[in-house]
Write a protein that holds these residues in place. Structure first.
Motif, PDB file in Angstrom:
ATOM      1  N   ARG A   1       0.727 -11.067  14.713  1.00  0.00           N
ATOM      2  CA  ARG A   1      -0.152 -10.100  13.933  1.00  0.00           C
ATOM      3  C   ARG A   1      -1.213 -11.030  13.484  1.00  0.00           C
ATOM      4  O   ARG A   1      -2.311 -10.505  13.497  1.00  0.00           O
ATOM      5  N   TRP A   2      -1.143 -12.079  12.875  1.00  0.00           N
ATOM      6  CA  TRP A   2      -2.349 -13.185  12.533  1.00  0.00           C
ATOM      7  C   TRP A   2      -3.323 -13.184  13.701  1.00  0.00           C
ATOM      8  O   TRP A   2      -4.473 -12.788  13.193  1.00  0.00           O
ATOM      9  N   GLU A   3      -2.784 -13.195  15.017  1.00  0.00           N
ATOM     10  CA  GLU A   3      -3.917 -13.188  15.963  1.00  0.00           C
ATOM     11  C   GLU A   3      -4.653 -11.830  16.317  1.00  0.00           C
ATOM     12  O   GLU A   3      -5.808 -11.780  16.240  1.00  0.00           O
ATOM     13  N   ALA A   4      -3.763 -10.934  15.849  1.00  0.00           N
ATOM     14  CA  ALA A   4      -4.215  -9.631  16.198  1.00  0.00           C
ATOM     15  C   ALA A   4      -5.600  -9.068  14.954  1.00  0.00           C
ATOM     16  O   ALA A   4      -6.227  -8.254  15.283  1.00  0.00           O
ATOM     17  N   GLU A   5      -5.318  -9.712  13.810  1.00  0.00           N
ATOM     18  CA  GLU A   5      -6.032  -9.750  12.919  1.00  0.00           C
ATOM     19  C   GLU A   5      -7.311 -10.388  12.866  1.00  0.00           C
ATOM     20  O   GLU A   5      -8.077 -10.631  11.797  1.00  0.00           O
ATOM     21  N   GLY A   6      -7.449 -11.349  14.108  1.00  0.00           N
ATOM     22  CA  GLY A   6      -8.701 -12.190  13.952  1.00  0.00           C
ATOM     23  C   GLY A   6      -8.432 -13.586  13.803  1.00  0.00           C
ATOM     24  O   GLY A   6      -9.404 -14.404  13.723  1.00  0.00           O
ATOM     25  N   SER A   7      -7.149 -14.086  13.643  1.00  0.00           N
ATOM     26  CA  SER A   7      -6.884 -15.470  13.702  1.00  0.00           C
ATOM     27  C   SER A   7      -7.644 -16.238  12.390  1.00  0.00           C
ATOM     28  O   SER A   7      -8.245 -17.198  12.658  1.00  0.00           O
ATOM     29  N   LEU A   8      -7.670 -15.388  11.282  1.00  0.00           N
ATOM     30  CA  LEU A   8      -8.587 -15.712  10.237  1.00  0.00           C
ATOM     31  C   LEU A   8      -7.933 -17.061   9.321  1.00  0.00           C
ATOM     32  O   LEU A   8      -6.651 -16.811   8.849  1.00  0.00           O
ATOM     33  N   ASP A   9      -8.546 -17.938   9.096  1.00  0.00           N
ATOM     34  CA  ASP A   9      -7.977 -18.830   8.049  1.00  0.00           C
ATOM     35  C   ASP A   9      -8.145 -18.505   6.726  1.00  0.00           C
ATOM     36  O   ASP A   9      -8.767 -17.396   6.306  1.00  0.00           O
ATOM     37  N   ALA A  10      -7.473 -19.551   5.638  1.00  0.00           N
ATOM     38  CA  ALA A  10      -7.369 -18.942   4.283  1.00  0.00           C
ATOM     39  C   ALA A  10      -9.056 -18.892   3.870  1.00  0.00           C
ATOM     40  O   ALA A  10      -9.274 -17.844   3.305  1.00  0.00           O
ATOM     41  N   ARG A  11      -9.952 -19.750   4.131  1.00  0.00           N
ATOM     42  CA  ARG A  11     -11.271 -19.152   3.908  1.00  0.00           C
ATOM     43  C   ARG A  11     -11.915 -18.012   4.113  1.00  0.00           C
ATOM     44  O   ARG A  11     -12.432 -17.392   3.185  1.00  0.00           O
ATOM     45  N   GLN A  12     -11.682 -17.876   5.218  1.00  0.00           N
ATOM     46  CA  GLN A  12     -12.138 -16.511   5.739  1.00  0.00           C
ATOM     47  C   GLN A  12     -11.533 -15.389   5.250  1.00  0.00           C
ATOM     48  O   GLN A  12     -12.277 -14.244   4.909  1.00  0.00           O
ATOM     49  N   ARG A  13     -10.192 -15.474   4.978  1.00  0.00           N
ATOM     50  CA  ARG A  13      -9.533 -14.247   4.209  1.00  0.00           C
ATOM     51  C   ARG A  13      -9.854 -14.243   2.683  1.00  0.00           C
ATOM     52  O   ARG A  13      -9.948 -13.153   2.273  1.00  0.00           O
ATOM     53  N   ALA A  14     -10.017 -15.289   2.153  1.00  0.00           N
ATOM     54  CA  ALA A  14     -10.591 -15.310   0.814  1.00  0.00           C
ATOM     55  C   ALA A  14     -11.970 -14.618   0.731  1.00  0.00           C
ATOM     56  O   ALA A  14     -12.389 -13.806  -0.220  1.00  0.00           O
ATOM     57  N   LEU A  15     -13.068 -15.050   1.708  1.00  0.00           N
ATOM     58  CA  LEU A  15     -14.308 -14.532   1.583  1.00  0.00           C
ATOM     59  C   LEU A  15     -14.189 -12.825   1.733  1.00  0.00           C
ATOM     60  O   LEU A  15     -14.974 -12.019   1.035  1.00  0.00           O
ATOM     61  N   ASN A  16     -13.187 -12.347   2.509  1.00  0.00           N
ATOM     62  CA  ASN A  16     -13.030 -10.854   2.833  1.00  0.00           C
ATOM     63  C   ASN A  16     -12.545 -10.276   1.518  1.00  0.00           C
ATOM     64  O   ASN A  16     -13.072  -9.065   1.028  1.00  0.00           O
ATOM     65  N   ILE A  17     -11.611 -10.728   0.844  1.00  0.00           N
ATOM     66  CA  ILE A  17     -10.982 -10.453  -0.491  1.00  0.00           C
ATOM     67  C   ILE A  17     -12.362 -10.403  -1.489  1.00  0.00           C
ATOM     68  O   ILE A  17     -12.327  -9.493  -2.195  1.00  0.00           O
ATOM     69  N   ALA A  18     -13.174 -11.367  -1.413  1.00  0.00           N
ATOM     70  CA  ALA A  18     -14.156 -11.662  -2.443  1.00  0.00           C
ATOM     71  C   ALA A  18     -15.192 -10.554  -2.248  1.00  0.00           C
ATOM     72  O   ALA A  18     -15.622  -9.697  -3.126  1.00  0.00           O
ATOM     73  N   LYS A  19     -15.504 -10.220  -0.976  1.00  0.00           N
ATOM     74  CA  LYS A  19     -16.381  -8.997  -0.617  1.00  0.00           C
ATOM     75  C   LYS A  19     -15.877  -7.908  -1.157  1.00  0.00           C
ATOM     76  O   LYS A  19     -16.780  -7.073  -1.655  1.00  0.00           O
ATOM     77  N   LYS A  20     -14.462  -7.449  -0.972  1.00  0.00           N
ATOM     78  CA  LYS A  20     -14.112  -6.245  -1.604  1.00  0.00           C
ATOM     79  C   LYS A  20     -14.127  -6.042  -2.969  1.00  0.00           C
ATOM     80  O   LYS A  20     -14.648  -5.077  -3.470  1.00  0.00           O
ATOM     81  N   LEU A  21     -13.833  -7.246  -3.880  1.00  0.00           N
ATOM     82  CA  LEU A  21     -13.945  -7.332  -4.992  1.00  0.00           C
ATOM     83  C   LEU A  21     -15.484  -6.923  -5.471  1.00  0.00           C
ATOM     84  O   LEU A  21     -15.423  -6.217  -6.741  1.00  0.00           O
ATOM     85  N   LEU A  22     -16.352  -7.616  -4.929  1.00  0.00           N
ATOM     86  CA  LEU A  22     -17.447  -7.420  -5.293  1.00  0.00           C
ATOM     87  C   LEU A  22     -18.416  -5.917  -5.210  1.00  0.00           C
ATOM     88  O   LEU A  22     -19.250  -5.789  -5.769  1.00  0.00           O
ATOM     89  N   ALA A  23     -17.543  -5.043  -4.258  1.00  0.00           N
ATOM     90  CA  ALA A  23     -17.878  -3.979  -4.141  1.00  0.00           C
ATOM     91  C   ALA A  23     -17.742  -2.838  -5.343  1.00  0.00           C
ATOM     92  O   ALA A  23     -18.342  -1.968  -5.528  1.00  0.00           O
ATOM     93  N   ASN A  24     -16.671  -3.638  -6.171  1.00  0.00           N
ATOM     94  CA  ASN A  24     -16.545  -2.743  -7.504  1.00  0.00           C
ATOM     95  C   ASN A  24     -17.587  -3.120  -8.444  1.00  0.00           C
ATOM     96  O   ASN A  24     -17.486  -4.106  -8.960  1.00  0.00           O
ATOM     97  N   GLN A  25     -18.318  -2.352  -8.838  1.00  0.00           N
ATOM     98  CA  GLN A  25     -19.447  -2.364  -9.837  1.00  0.00           C
ATOM     99  C   GLN A  25     -18.907  -1.849 -11.276  1.00  0.00           C
ATOM    100  O   GLN A  25     -18.295  -0.927 -11.551  1.00  0.00           O
ATOM    101  N   LYS A  26     -19.286  -2.850 -12.206  1.00  0.00           N
ATOM    102  CA  LYS A  26     -18.988  -2.330 -13.520  1.00  0.00           C
ATOM    103  C   LYS A  26     -19.837  -3.211 -14.572  1.00  0.00           C
ATOM    104  O   LYS A  26     -20.165  -4.309 -14.216  1.00  0.00           O
ATOM    105  N   SER A  27     -20.123  -2.496 -15.562  1.00  0.00           N
ATOM    106  CA  SER A  27     -20.810  -3.236 -16.786  1.00  0.00           C
ATOM    107  C   SER A  27     -19.995  -3.052 -17.931  1.00  0.00           C
ATOM    108  O   SER A  27     -19.423  -2.159 -18.129  1.00  0.00           O
ATOM    109  N   TYR A  28     -19.922  -4.277 -18.516  1.00  0.00           N
ATOM    110  CA  TYR A  28     -19.170  -4.438 -19.826  1.00  0.00           C
ATOM    111  C   TYR A  28     -20.199  -4.144 -21.168  1.00  0.00           C
ATOM    112  O   TYR A  28     -19.403  -4.521 -22.179  1.00  0.00           O
ATOM    113  N   ILE A  29     -21.274  -3.798 -20.838  1.00  0.00           N
ATOM    114  CA  ILE A  29     -22.157  -3.501 -21.932  1.00  0.00           C
ATOM    115  C   ILE A  29     -22.736  -2.146 -22.026  1.00  0.00           C
ATOM    116  O   ILE A  29     -23.102  -1.828 -20.911  1.00  0.00           O
TER     117      ILE A  29
END
Lengths: 484, 210
Positions: A438-466
């Motif tokens: 399954r790991w290979e089917a999903e592109g053989s991503l290492d932890a760094r690449q997986r983390a980048l993908n997660i960060a990208k998703k999180l940054l798509a959520n926009q919000k202002s606390y002011i």
């Protein structure tokens, strides 16, 4: 799973006798060697002298007797609550309660699109604030990078503004001068509704590097520290000697000198405004003996930071220190093991406010989006250790052992279902436990690449606390550079 | 057209106590039992399978969903007549000779049942001859072989060979699985399919006979 504020203290590198010995050594340093200061701190020296310290103005040397130190330290609060905008993010700093978050002041970022190192911008500061806001195990936001694309005179207000807009967690940062501090307090008061409301729920606090090791007061930072203390805005009394260059090479010597610096700082603050909230800010570090630069990732940093918490706990003042740094240049295996070691050691030490714990690389010089995600996982694991193993009737599970019986299995037992989401650490998604296929089917991503993908998703959520209204009022009053 | 989303949400959300009531309500409203099964229960288990593959649901949670699924099927069974059963796949599953591991194989069996297949679970340590006999008896169109040990993997090939020798090979699709088993190994021993986990095994089985 809320892993914030759990009790550490399982790891104690110093015995109680050693703690007393080092505390005694620090008192002796302040009594006989003393501290030095430069022009601009005459009023501070006068204040200390009036309280019983010996001041030699020719040599600019202040020696502080132990009873003055002990009396002053006793006035410092044993508990400091640093608030988030939402009370669920409040940090209850006392005893061995552990909180971990970001640290400050990098000037480089690994560009999330190209992976290349480049200078950090105001937009980067906003992006990492958004990441910190959404990563559950990062408990607070110390301004992680400097906006090198704006004018230095706009730093103070824009750094606080950008962090407060992007994140609902407690925001801490340094300021350039007292005027900057006043502006920041004014802006935060606008967000809070009034200065009194801000003091009641301080969602900002200030770092002042008041000591230049060894044993010298920094004029500008000491003035800022005293001014924040007068305003009852919580201050972290940062002092960060490096063993081998700005403190003795040995760990015990570094701890003794650093504890002396902190005792002097606490004394100055409590003479300035008795009872004002502050954090003992000793950060024992190490010089990289090959270059004399700062060595971030050494395992001894974890040991010494756990030890300095024992010293702060001894005088009953909550502490601020540092862990989870690495000297690696990118999120590689070295970054993983160096960070994990110091993170778990310092968490088990029981430090109350551990900064530098997320996002950083190259010691304190660079940040990377993916590193925030990976460090969120490291912090989560380190804090999970503090939870320990619950041994009670429910967790002993004798009833289910009996009902399943020899040869059965526990997969569908109701007992399994009732603990399945709480007994073990839940990954933020960066840890891979899939099959190789399954790991290979999903592109053989290492932890760094997986983390980048997660960060990208999180940054798509926009919000202002002011709110828009307050935002406009702030923009009318200050030169806010981040676009609305 | 009845909306089965509540039934699906109930199953996926592991809210099993509400399921019988929801099914009766759908029946009262005139929904066809086969539609409740296919668009409600089986569709929900497809979602469960997907979440399991993504690591969002843990195996015990999947098993719980499968259990409530079979509670639902029990309610519907008397009402389904032949329409639910005639064209379903018939699966024989077991762990090969010399291997005593059964948890993974049981998971596959449960997921296949939840997907609407008729599953005959032989258990563990099953000889090639016993597999051949069961395929004949059950008129199976799918045979699933499980092995956890690298040392019992060769027994998968011997079992496939026995099926070939018995003359049943054209009538039955053979699937293999277990921690050390790979797609490459499946091809090498002449099996038809390999699946890395229980959710995808059920999906694969359905596609093999469709």
């Amino acid at each position: 799973m809320n892993l914030m504020g759990l009790q550490g203290g399982q790891y104690q590198p110093l015995t109680q006798d050693q703690v007393k010995t080092i505390h005694g050594a620090a008192l002796q340093i302040l009594e006989t060697t003393g501290i030095t200061y430069e022009t601009g701190l005459e009023a501070t020296a006068n204040m200390l002298e009036a309280a019983g310290a010996r001041v030699n103005r020719d040599e600019k040397r202040i020696c502080i007797p132990r009873d003055l130190i002990e009396a002053s330290v006793a006035k410092a609060p044993e508990q400091v609550v640093l608030c988030g905008r939402d009370p669920k993010n409040d940090l209850n700093l006392t005893e061995n309660r552990v909180h971990m978050g970001t640290g400050g002041g990098t000037i480089k970022i690994l560009d999330p699109d190209t992976g290349e190192v480049r200078a950090t911008t105001l937009q980067d500061l906003h992006d990492v604030s958004r990441l910190v806001d959404q990563l559950d195990n990062i408990h607070f936001l110390v301004r992680p990078c400097i906006p090198t694309d704006i004018d230095e005179k706009d730093y103070d207000i824009n750094m606080f503004y950008t962090c407060l807009r992007g994140s609902g967690k407690h925001v801490m940062s340094g300021v350039n001068d007292e005027a900057g501090l006043h502006k920041v307090i004014e802006m935060a008061s606008m967000i809070a509704g009034s200065k009194e409301k801000l003091q009641e729920r301080p969602f900002i606090s200030v770092i002042t590097s008041f000591a230049i090791s060894p044993l010298k007061l920094c004029t500008q930072s000491t003035l800022i520290m005293q001014e924040a203390i007068r305003n009852r805005i919580p201050v972290a009394l940062s002092s960060a000697p490096m063993a081998g260059s700005t403190s003795p090479l040995t760990m015990a010597g570094t701890l003794a000198q650093l504890h002396a610096e902190e005792l002097a700082g606490v004394t100055i603050c409590q003479l300035t405004n008795p009872g004002a909230p502050l954090l003992y800010g000793g950060i024992p570090g190490m010089a990289n003996l090959a270059t004399m630069g700062y060595c971030g990732g050494a395992v001894e940093c974890g040991m010494m930071n756990a030890a300095i918490h024992q010293l702060s706990e001894y005088i009953k003042v909550p502490n601020y220190n540092s862990s989870c740094l690495s000297d690696a240049k990118l999120p590689d295996a070295q970054a993983g093991y160096e960070k994990a070691f110091t993170a778990v050691l310092n968490a088990m030490g029981g430090s109350n406010y551990i900064h530098h714990a997320a996002g950083m690389l190259e010691s304190m010089l660079a940040v990377a989006h993916e590193q925030f995600v990976i460090d969120d996982e490291i912090i989560g694991n380190a804090c999970k250790v503090l939870k320990g193993i619950e041994v009670d009737e429910e967790h002993l599970a004798l009833e289910v052992i009996d009902s399943v019986g020899p040869g059965g299995n526990f997969m569908t037992a109701p007992h399994t279902m009732s603990h399945i989401r709480s007994e073990y650490y839940n990954s933020n998604g960066v840890t891979d436990r899939k099959s190789r296929d399954r790991w290979e089917a999903e592109g053989s991503l290492d932890a760094r690449q997986r983390a980048l993908n997660i960060a990208k998703k999180l940054l798509a959520n926009q919000k202002s606390y002011i709110t828009e209204e307050v935002d406009q009022a702030i923009r009318d009053r200050f030169n806010i550079i981040l676009p609305a | 057209m009845t909306d089965f989303s509540e039934i699906r949400e109930c199953l996926v959300g592991l809210d099993d106590s509400r399921l019988p009531g929801l099914i009766s309500r759908a029946l009262d409203a005139g929904a066809a039992p086969a539609d409740i099964l296919n668009q409600g229960l089986i569709a929900a288990m497809d979602i469960v399978g997907e979440r399991m593959e993504n690591g969002e649901m843990f195996i015990p949670e999947v098993l719980m969903a499968a259990q409530s699924m079979s509670t639902g099927v029990d309610i519907l069974k008397p009402l389904l007549g032949d329409e639910g059963g005639s064209d379903r796949g018939r699966v024989v599953i077991g762990t090969v000779q010399g291997d005593l591991h059964d948890i993974g194989k049981n998971l596959v069996a449960m997921m296949m049942e939840s997907a609407g297949l008729a599953v005959h679970n032989l258990g563990v340590d099953i000889t090639p001859e016993a597999f051949v006999a069961a395929v004949k008896e059950q008129d199976a169109n799918i045979l699933c072989l499980s092995a956890l040990l690298t040392t019992t993997m060769p027994m998968m090939k011997q079992t496939v060979d026995a099926i070939v020798e018995s003359g049943l090979r054209d009538k039955v699709k053979i699937m293999v699985g277990g921690a050390p088993v790979t797609q490459g190994f499946a091809e090498e021993i002449g099996a038809d399919a390999f699946a890395p986990d229980a959710g995808s095994a059920a999906k694969q089985a359905k596609s093999l006979i469709s």
